[in-house]
Motif scaffolding. Structure first.
Motif, short mmCIF file in Angstrom:
data_model
loop_
_atom_site.label_atom_id
_atom_site.label_comp_id
_atom_site.label_asym_id
_atom_site.label_seq_id
_atom_site.Cartn_x
_atom_site.Cartn_y
_atom_site.Cartn_z
N ASP A 189 -30.48 48.49 -47.36
CA ASP A 189 -29.59 49.26 -46.50
C ASP A 189 -30.31 49.85 -45.30
O ASP A 189 -29.70 50.46 -44.42
N LEU A 190 -31.65 49.61 -45.22
CA LEU A 190 -32.44 50.16 -44.11
C LEU A 190 -32.33 49.31 -42.85
O LEU A 190 -32.39 49.81 -41.74
N SER A 235 -28.60 38.89 -43.02
CA SER A 235 -29.16 39.87 -43.93
C SER A 235 -28.83 39.59 -45.39
O SER A 235 -29.49 40.07 -46.28
N SER A 236 -27.81 38.77 -45.64
CA SER A 236 -27.44 38.47 -47.01
C SER A 236 -27.96 37.13 -47.48
O SER A 236 -27.63 36.67 -48.55
N ILE A 281 -34.68 41.71 -35.53
CA ILE A 281 -34.70 42.68 -36.63
C ILE A 281 -34.44 44.06 -36.06
O ILE A 281 -34.93 44.41 -34.99
N SER A 282 -33.69 44.87 -36.78
CA SER A 282 -33.49 46.26 -36.39
C SER A 282 -33.19 47.09 -37.64
O SER A 282 -32.96 46.54 -38.73
N PHE A 283 -33.23 48.43 -37.51
CA PHE A 283 -32.95 49.33 -38.62
C PHE A 283 -31.52 49.82 -38.57
O PHE A 283 -30.95 50.04 -37.49
N ARG A 284 -30.94 50.02 -39.76
CA ARG A 284 -29.60 50.60 -39.85
C ARG A 284 -29.67 52.13 -39.88
O ARG A 284 -28.76 52.80 -39.41
N ASP A 319 -40.32 51.73 -32.44
CA ASP A 319 -40.13 53.17 -32.25
C ASP A 319 -40.09 53.89 -33.59
O ASP A 319 -40.68 54.96 -33.76
N ILE A 320 -39.40 53.29 -34.56
CA ILE A 320 -39.35 53.88 -35.90
C ILE A 320 -40.74 53.89 -36.54
O ILE A 320 -41.17 54.89 -37.12
N LEU A 321 -41.47 52.79 -36.41
CA LEU A 321 -42.82 52.74 -36.98
C LEU A 321 -43.72 53.78 -36.34
O LEU A 321 -44.55 54.40 -37.01
#
Length: 538
Positions: free
Chosen positions: A77-78, A93-94, A107-110, A151-153
């Protein structure tokens, strides 16, 4: 379990052999049709017992070309993965988690990760050691992570550098917004660094990297820049062993000349013509073995300072404003002969892009290199590889060919390719080709222009065979360019018989392919004749 498997080094060797069994795509984490189960082999080995767990996982995760696999160790879910194709976008993603070298995606974060979300990510990220982590975003069809991922990292990853054991980093981002994130991947264990960028502003970051990467040995800095923006970075590195860089200023080049372990240097553009004077007891480039450059004007002077211990020398024509004249090449070959140790130099390569520098027909004499010009290089008795692609051709005759063959008894690759735009009538004949069969026993590739319209006739002594007379068993490829040859079937057969008698292992004969230039019909006729020769040798 056999007691030998209790030795860590043996277990690590087993896992390493499995990892190295596949191609480079496997080592980057790409599943191909030819090697579909290599990753699975290590995966199943890791599940066998605790003895194999860590070594197998280390080998499995050592080579990664993307963050995809690490992100998939986190809760689903990330993140999401958007698969990109030329005509549609589909959410992948599935999927089952597998991908091939032809897949493209983003790739990106939810949501923003919490501290506990990084546990498995960190568990596997620590396993990337002395490997290459390739991060490429050069073209629209290449796998990439969005800027939000980095940015998240940068803000949420709890342990500083992502890969604390990383030993090699290939950072080739074109996006200026992502380049500064290189600090996320820096590790004091990095020994090999490859940076590619065309943005001048990025090179200000280089000045801060030398203090963070004290163990750097192999560095590549790519990108087209008018000035030596990377020179301050190079001047701060004292342990360099190999360096590939666009250009250098005099200070950086002088610094490199003093390094005790620098063995490979490739300067792709501007090169200082002369170093500052120094005491005679201070050696210049004491360990340099391979020197590549693209500035023919500066090379003769530099060879006097870099050539003493050279084993390989390369000169590329990329970026040359004009085609070098015969006089310039004479100066180059004289510098090689006077500067390099005759017993050490084993490879000489001079490459020329013919179509980039058109030459007027009235100026041909200024560019045709004669066999006498090449005699300057005959002093290198141990040379094994000579590739001299000049603007037009080398004007050899049988006497010089014989002298050349005698001078280079260890030659394995001899290539004197020629341009078919200005076709030169060759003076060397099959007699000259025969000299290489007599005196070059390990020659395996030959590219030379000659006249094959007349086939020599050898008289055999009583009891003598053609093979004993002077054949060699290694030449397999013969590039004949536009060498003249009779077009009749019987004439082609005589040439094939002669070549088979002196080169019994020859199976590949390659003529110049016809194009739209003047005389293309005659060139095509010669090509067909040589194809008949090739068919006879097959």
């Amino acid at each position: 379990m056999h007691h030998a498997l209790e030795i860590d080094e043996i277990v690590q060797c087993i896992c390493g052999q499995i990892a190295q069994a596949g191609p480079s795509e496997f080592r980057l984490g790409v599943r191909t049709e030819q090697y579909p189960n290599r990753c699975g082999d290590l995966f199943h080995l890791a599940q066998t017992c605790r003895t194999f767990l860590d070594p197998a996982l280390d080998s499995l995760w050592s080579f990664q070309g993307t963050l995809l696999h690490l992100l998939r160790t986190m809760l689903p879910d990330l993140w999401y993965i958007m698969e990109i194709s030329s005509d549609e976008h589909s959410d992948a993603s599935s999927d089952d988690g597998s991908w091939t070298e032809d897949d493209t995606w983003e790739i990106s974060f939810r949501r923003t990760p919490r501290a506990s979300d990084w546990d498995w990510f960190t568990f596997y990220a620590h396993r990337l050691r002395i490997t290459r982590f390739v991060i490429i975003n050069k073209h629209s069809d290449v796998r990439s992570e969005t800027s939000f991922v980095y940015d998240i990292l940068a803000t949420k990853f709890p342990h500083g550098t992502i890969f604390p054991r990383l030993g090699a980093l290939d950072w080739s981002f074109k996006d200026p917004q992502l380049f500064h994130h290189i600090h996320l991947f820096l590790s004091p264990k990095i020994k090999r660094l490859h940076i590619q960028s065309d943005h001048i502003a990025h090179f200000t970051i280089l000045e801060t990297l030398s203090s963070q990467l004290p163990g750097l040995k192999n560095v590549t800095v790519g990108g087209v820049h008018p000035d030596s923006y990377a020179s301050p970075f190079v001047c701060a590195l004292d342990g360099l062993e190999t360096l590939v860089i666009w250009n250098l200023d005099l200070t950086a080049f002088d610094h490199l000349s003093r390094l005790p372990r620098l063995r490979y240097l490739w300067v792709m553009s501007n090169t200082p013509r002369r170093l500052p004077p120094r005491p005679k007891d201070v050696p210049c480039f004491p360990a340099l073995r391979v020197f590549e450059c693209e500035s023919i004007e500066a090379t003769p002077n530099l060879l006097g300072q870099t050539g003493g211990s050279l084993v390989e020398f390369y000169l590329s024509s990329r970026g040359w404003a004009t085609c070098p004249t015969k006089q310039i090449l004479q100066e180059l070959y004289t510098a090689l002969a006077s500067s390099c140790t005759h017993s050490l130099l084993g490879k000489i390569t001079v490459e020329q892009a013919w179509d980039a520098h058109p030459i007027m027909t009235t100026q041909l004499d200024l560019y045709v290199v004669s066999g006498d010009d090449l005699k300057r290089l005959f002093c290198f008795r141990n040379i094994v590889h000579v590739w001299l692609a000049h603007c037009i051709a080398v004007d050899l005759d049988d006497a010089v060919a014989l002298e050349m063959a005698r001078a280079w008894p260890r030659i394995e690759v001899l290539a004197l390719p020629c341009d078919n735009t200005h076709r030169m009538a060759p003076r060397m004949t099959l007699e000259g080709v025969y000299a290489f069969a007599q005196h070059c026993p390990v020659l395996r590739r030959l590219s030379v222009l000659f006249d094959a319209t007349a086939v020599p006739k050898f008289k055999l002594a009583s009891g003598e065979t053609t093979r004993r007379r002077g054949s060699q068993d290694t030449l397999a490829r013969f590039e004949v360019a536009y060498s003249p040859i009779g077009t009749k079937k019987m004439e082609c057969r005589r040439v094939a018989t002669f070549l088979r008698s002196i080169f019994p292992a020859l199976h590949c004969v390659e003529p110049t392919k016809p194009d739209s230039t003047t005389g293309a019909h005659a060139l095509a006729m010669h090509g067909k004749a040589w194809m008949k020769v090739a068919a006879e040798l097959a």
